[in-house]
Design a protein around this motif. Structure first.
Motif, PDB file in Angstrom:
ATOM      1  N   GLY A  15     -20.777  32.851 -40.256  1.00 21.11           N
ATOM      2  CA  GLY A  15     -21.823  33.775 -40.690  1.00 21.11           C
ATOM      3  C   GLY A  15     -23.187  33.279 -40.251  1.00 21.11           C
ATOM      4  O   GLY A  15     -23.310  32.431 -39.363  1.00 21.11           O
ATOM      5  N   TYR A  16     -24.201  33.814 -40.934  1.00 26.00           N
ATOM      6  CA  TYR A  16     -25.589  33.560 -40.556  1.00 26.00           C
ATOM      7  C   TYR A  16     -26.412  33.246 -41.788  1.00 26.00           C
ATOM      8  O   TYR A  16     -26.134  33.732 -42.878  1.00 26.00           O
ATOM      9  CB  TYR A  16     -26.173  34.782 -39.840  1.00 26.00           C
ATOM     10  N   THR A  17     -27.444  32.443 -41.589  1.00 25.17           N
ATOM     11  CA  THR A  17     -28.375  32.153 -42.663  1.00 25.17           C
ATOM     12  C   THR A  17     -29.775  32.080 -42.079  1.00 25.17           C
ATOM     13  O   THR A  17     -29.988  32.296 -40.891  1.00 25.17           O
ATOM     14  CB  THR A  17     -27.977  30.871 -43.436  1.00 25.17           C
ATOM     15  N   VAL A  18     -30.724  31.797 -42.938  1.00 24.48           N
ATOM     16  CA  VAL A  18     -32.130  31.708 -42.565  1.00 24.48           C
ATOM     17  C   VAL A  18     -32.490  30.237 -42.404  1.00 24.48           C
ATOM     18  O   VAL A  18     -32.028  29.395 -43.175  1.00 24.48           O
ATOM     19  CB  VAL A  18     -33.015  32.348 -43.658  1.00 24.48           C
ATOM     20  N   GLY A  19     -33.317  29.919 -41.412  1.00 24.46           N
ATOM     21  CA  GLY A  19     -33.729  28.538 -41.201  1.00 24.46           C
ATOM     22  C   GLY A  19     -35.200  28.408 -40.895  1.00 24.46           C
ATOM     23  O   GLY A  19     -35.854  29.349 -40.445  1.00 24.46           O
ATOM     24  N   ASN A  20     -35.717  27.223 -41.167  1.00 28.35           N
ATOM     25  CA  ASN A  20     -37.082  26.846 -40.784  1.00 28.35           C
ATOM     26  C   ASN A  20     -36.941  25.563 -39.980  1.00 28.35           C
ATOM     27  O   ASN A  20     -36.627  24.511 -40.529  1.00 28.35           O
ATOM     28  CB  ASN A  20     -37.954  26.641 -42.017  1.00 28.35           C
ATOM     29  N   ASP A  21     -37.135  25.660 -38.682  1.00 25.08           N
ATOM     30  CA  ASP A  21     -36.981  24.516 -37.776  1.00 25.08           C
ATOM     31  C   ASP A  21     -38.280  23.714 -37.771  1.00 25.08           C
ATOM     32  O   ASP A  21     -39.064  23.759 -36.821  1.00 25.08           O
ATOM     33  CB  ASP A  21     -36.625  25.015 -36.376  1.00 25.08           C
ATOM     34  N   VAL A  22     -38.510  23.002 -38.870  1.00 23.14           N
ATOM     35  CA  VAL A  22     -39.756  22.259 -39.076  1.00 23.14           C
ATOM     36  C   VAL A  22     -39.954  21.246 -37.943  1.00 23.14           C
ATOM     37  O   VAL A  22     -39.021  20.543 -37.555  1.00 23.14           O
ATOM     38  CB  VAL A  22     -39.738  21.545 -40.445  1.00 23.14           C
ATOM     39  N   THR A  23     -41.182  21.192 -37.426  1.00 23.17           N
ATOM     40  CA  THR A  23     -41.460  20.348 -36.268  1.00 23.17           C
ATOM     41  C   THR A  23     -42.769  19.590 -36.434  1.00 23.17           C
ATOM     42  O   THR A  23     -43.800  20.191 -36.745  1.00 23.17           O
ATOM     43  CB  THR A  23     -41.554  21.214 -34.987  1.00 23.17           C
TER      44      THR A  23
ATOM     45  N   PRO B 255     -34.699  23.124 -43.419  1.00 26.05           N
ATOM     46  CA  PRO B 255     -34.373  23.990 -44.551  1.00 26.05           C
ATOM     47  C   PRO B 255     -33.512  25.166 -44.093  1.00 26.05           C
ATOM     48  O   PRO B 255     -33.806  25.795 -43.070  1.00 26.05           O
ATOM     49  CB  PRO B 255     -35.735  24.491 -45.036  1.00 26.05           C
ATOM     50  N   ILE B 256     -32.449  25.452 -44.838  1.00 29.05           N
ATOM     51  CA  ILE B 256     -31.602  26.611 -44.576  1.00 29.05           C
ATOM     52  C   ILE B 256     -31.228  27.279 -45.897  1.00 29.05           C
ATOM     53  O   ILE B 256     -31.226  26.645 -46.942  1.00 29.05           O
ATOM     54  CB  ILE B 256     -30.320  26.263 -43.773  1.00 29.05           C
ATOM     55  N   GLY B 257     -30.910  28.560 -45.823  1.00 31.12           N
ATOM     56  CA  GLY B 257     -30.472  29.273 -47.020  1.00 31.12           C
ATOM     57  C   GLY B 257     -31.097  30.654 -47.063  1.00 31.12           C
ATOM     58  O   GLY B 257     -31.719  31.079 -46.109  1.00 31.12           O
ATOM     59  N   PRO B 258     -30.969  31.407 -48.087  1.00 33.59           N
ATOM     60  CA  PRO B 258     -30.476  30.993 -49.392  1.00 33.59           C
ATOM     61  C   PRO B 258     -28.954  30.970 -49.509  1.00 33.59           C
ATOM     62  O   PRO B 258     -28.405  30.407 -50.448  1.00 33.59           O
ATOM     63  CB  PRO B 258     -31.071  32.035 -50.332  1.00 33.59           C
ATOM     64  N   TRP B 259     -28.261  31.595 -48.551  1.00 36.02           N
ATOM     65  CA  TRP B 259     -26.802  31.592 -48.537  1.00 36.02           C
ATOM     66  C   TRP B 259     -26.342  31.928 -47.134  1.00 36.02           C
ATOM     67  O   TRP B 259     -27.149  32.230 -46.252  1.00 36.02           O
ATOM     68  CB  TRP B 259     -26.208  32.580 -49.540  1.00 36.02           C
ATOM     69  N   ILE B 260     -25.038  31.938 -46.931  1.00 40.19           N
ATOM     70  CA  ILE B 260     -24.451  32.331 -45.652  1.00 40.19           C
ATOM     71  C   ILE B 260     -23.968  33.764 -45.782  1.00 40.19           C
ATOM     72  O   ILE B 260     -23.132  34.065 -46.641  1.00 40.19           O
ATOM     73  CB  ILE B 260     -23.271  31.400 -45.270  1.00 40.19           C
ATOM     74  N   GLU B 261     -24.504  34.632 -44.940  1.00 40.80           N
ATOM     75  CA  GLU B 261     -24.077  36.039 -44.921  1.00 40.80           C
ATOM     76  C   GLU B 261     -22.965  36.172 -43.893  1.00 40.80           C
ATOM     77  O   GLU B 261     -23.163  35.896 -42.710  1.00 40.80           O
ATOM     78  CB  GLU B 261     -25.248  36.948 -44.564  1.00 40.80           C
ATOM     79  N   THR B 262     -21.779  36.576 -44.356  1.00 36.74           N
ATOM     80  CA  THR B 262     -20.615  36.622 -43.470  1.00 36.74           C
ATOM     81  C   THR B 262     -20.333  38.018 -42.917  1.00 36.74           C
ATOM     82  O   THR B 262     -19.488  38.172 -42.049  1.00 36.74           O
ATOM     83  CB  THR B 262     -19.357  36.122 -44.208  1.00 36.74           C
ATOM     84  N   ASP B 263     -21.036  39.016 -43.408  1.00 38.12           N
ATOM     85  CA  ASP B 263     -20.755  40.392 -42.997  1.00 38.12           C
ATOM     86  C   ASP B 263     -22.037  41.063 -42.518  1.00 38.12           C
ATOM     87  O   ASP B 263     -22.567  41.960 -43.184  1.00 38.12           O
ATOM     88  CB  ASP B 263     -20.136  41.169 -44.165  1.00 38.12           C
ATOM     89  N   ILE B 264     -22.540  40.614 -41.367  1.00 40.40           N
ATOM     90  CA  ILE B 264     -23.767  41.191 -40.826  1.00 40.40           C
ATOM     91  C   ILE B 264     -23.744  41.100 -39.309  1.00 40.40           C
ATOM     92  O   ILE B 264     -23.203  40.140 -38.749  1.00 40.40           O
ATOM     93  CB  ILE B 264     -25.020  40.480 -41.410  1.00 40.40           C
ATOM     94  N   ASP B 265     -24.296  42.096 -38.666  1.00 46.47           N
ATOM     95  CA  ASP B 265     -24.464  42.084 -37.213  1.00 46.47           C
ATOM     96  C   ASP B 265     -25.861  41.530 -36.931  1.00 46.47           C
ATOM     97  O   ASP B 265     -26.864  42.147 -37.315  1.00 46.47           O
ATOM     98  CB  ASP B 265     -24.330  43.498 -36.658  1.00 46.47           C
TER      99      ASP B 265
ATOM    100  N   ILE C 232     -35.107  37.036 -43.381  1.00 46.36           N
ATOM    101  CA  ILE C 232     -34.378  37.782 -42.374  1.00 46.36           C
ATOM    102  C   ILE C 232     -33.672  38.939 -43.074  1.00 46.36           C
ATOM    103  O   ILE C 232     -32.943  38.743 -44.057  1.00 46.36           O
ATOM    104  CB  ILE C 232     -33.366  36.909 -41.603  1.00 46.36           C
ATOM    105  N   GLU C 233     -33.938  40.119 -42.551  1.00 47.73           N
ATOM    106  CA  GLU C 233     -33.372  41.354 -43.082  1.00 47.73           C
ATOM    107  C   GLU C 233     -31.857  41.225 -43.255  1.00 47.73           C
ATOM    108  O   GLU C 233     -31.153  40.779 -42.358  1.00 47.73           O
ATOM    109  CB  GLU C 233     -33.689  42.467 -42.080  1.00 47.73           C
ATOM    110  N   GLY C 234     -31.378  41.584 -44.443  1.00 45.35           N
ATOM    111  CA  GLY C 234     -29.949  41.578 -44.711  1.00 45.35           C
ATOM    112  C   GLY C 234     -29.374  40.220 -45.081  1.00 45.35           C
ATOM    113  O   GLY C 234     -28.212  40.124 -45.459  1.00 45.35           O
ATOM    114  N   ILE C 235     -30.180  39.179 -44.952  1.00 46.08           N
ATOM    115  CA  ILE C 235     -29.705  37.835 -45.299  1.00 46.08           C
ATOM    116  C   ILE C 235     -30.428  37.313 -46.529  1.00 46.08           C
ATOM    117  O   ILE C 235     -29.812  36.923 -47.506  1.00 46.08           O
ATOM    118  CB  ILE C 235     -29.831  36.848 -44.137  1.00 46.08           C
ATOM    119  N   GLY C 236     -31.752  37.306 -46.519  1.00 42.17           N
ATOM    120  CA  GLY C 236     -32.490  36.854 -47.682  1.00 42.17           C
ATOM    121  C   GLY C 236     -33.728  36.077 -47.310  1.00 42.17           C
ATOM    122  O   GLY C 236     -34.175  36.065 -46.162  1.00 42.17           O
ATOM    123  N   VAL C 237     -34.293  35.403 -48.326  1.00 46.29           N
ATOM    124  CA  VAL C 237     -35.543  34.661 -48.177  1.00 46.29           C
ATOM    125  C   VAL C 237     -35.294  33.182 -48.430  1.00 46.29           C
ATOM    126  O   VAL C 237     -34.726  32.798 -49.458  1.00 46.29           O
ATOM    127  CB  VAL C 237     -36.619  35.166 -49.172  1.00 46.29           C
ATOM    128  N   LEU C 238     -35.729  32.367 -47.491  1.00 48.18           N
ATOM    129  CA  LEU C 238     -35.734  30.906 -47.615  1.00 48.18           C
ATOM    130  C   LEU C 238     -37.147  30.518 -48.028  1.00 48.18           C
ATOM    131  O   LEU C 238     -38.100  30.843 -47.329  1.00 48.18           O
ATOM    132  CB  LEU C 238     -35.371  30.263 -46.281  1.00 48.18           C
TER     133      LEU C 238
END
Length: 167
Positions: free
Chosen positions: A47-55, A77-87, A154-160
């Motif tokens: 699935g997919y999640t939200v990330g912040n690639d801190v640099t 940082p990643i989250g808030p969860w893994i969305e398994t049913d999204i394009d 990220i739309e359909g996944i959530g807010v980190l």
């Protein structure tokens, strides 16, 4: 040790003067993947999640490579969860710093699609269940300071959501 979840604090190391956010879609691998073609790569994505690639941008520039600049504890940082049913083909992605939108784009603008990334990486190294691949960030990266709040949505996944602290 770089991975933290939503609500956890990003620690700004004293050795950097420029700590940047980079909102990104993250691919989460669901099984062992080695030398995968596109079909096998697609099947391997959990699935997919939200990330912040801190640099630590100043360290990235001075070192001439990315390992130290992106590898500090709390820098993934990643989250808030893994969305398994999204394009993931066309999802709105936004990054907000202290409530102000700093990045806005769509996953349709990714240079490399998630399936292609999994295939490519699996032909370099074996991927294991739970491995995460950050897919790239849109324009608008910028600095964070201790006390700042950063949200990547990220739309359909959530807010980190994370705060930055000194340390």
């Amino acid at each position: 040790t770089a991975v933290i979840g939503t609500g956890d604090a990003i620690a700004k190391p004293s050795v950097t003067q420029r700590l940047d956010y980079e909102g990104e879609l993250v691919v989460v691998v669901g099984g062992l993947v080695r030398k995968a073609d596109r079909t096998a790569a697609a099947e391997a994505i959990l699935g997919y999640t939200v990330g912040n690639d801190v640099t630590a941008r100043d360290l990235q520039l001075s070192d001439g490579q990315w390992t130290r600049a992106k590898g500090f504890d709390t820098f993934a940082p990643i989250g808030p969860w893994i969305e398994t049913d999204i394009d993931p083909a066309s999802l709105l992605i936004e990054t907000r710093l202290n409530g102000e939108t700093r990045q806005t784009s769509s996953t349709k603008n990714l240079i490399f699609d998630p399936v292609g990334l999994v295939s490519y990486v699996s032909n370099v190294m074996t991927l294991l269940p739970g491995d995460c691949i950050f897919t790239g960030t849109p324009a608008g990266v910028g600095p964070m300071q201790p006390g700042d709040s950063v949200e990547v949505e990220i739309e359909g996944i959530g807010v980190l959501s994370n705060v930055v602290k000194a340390g």
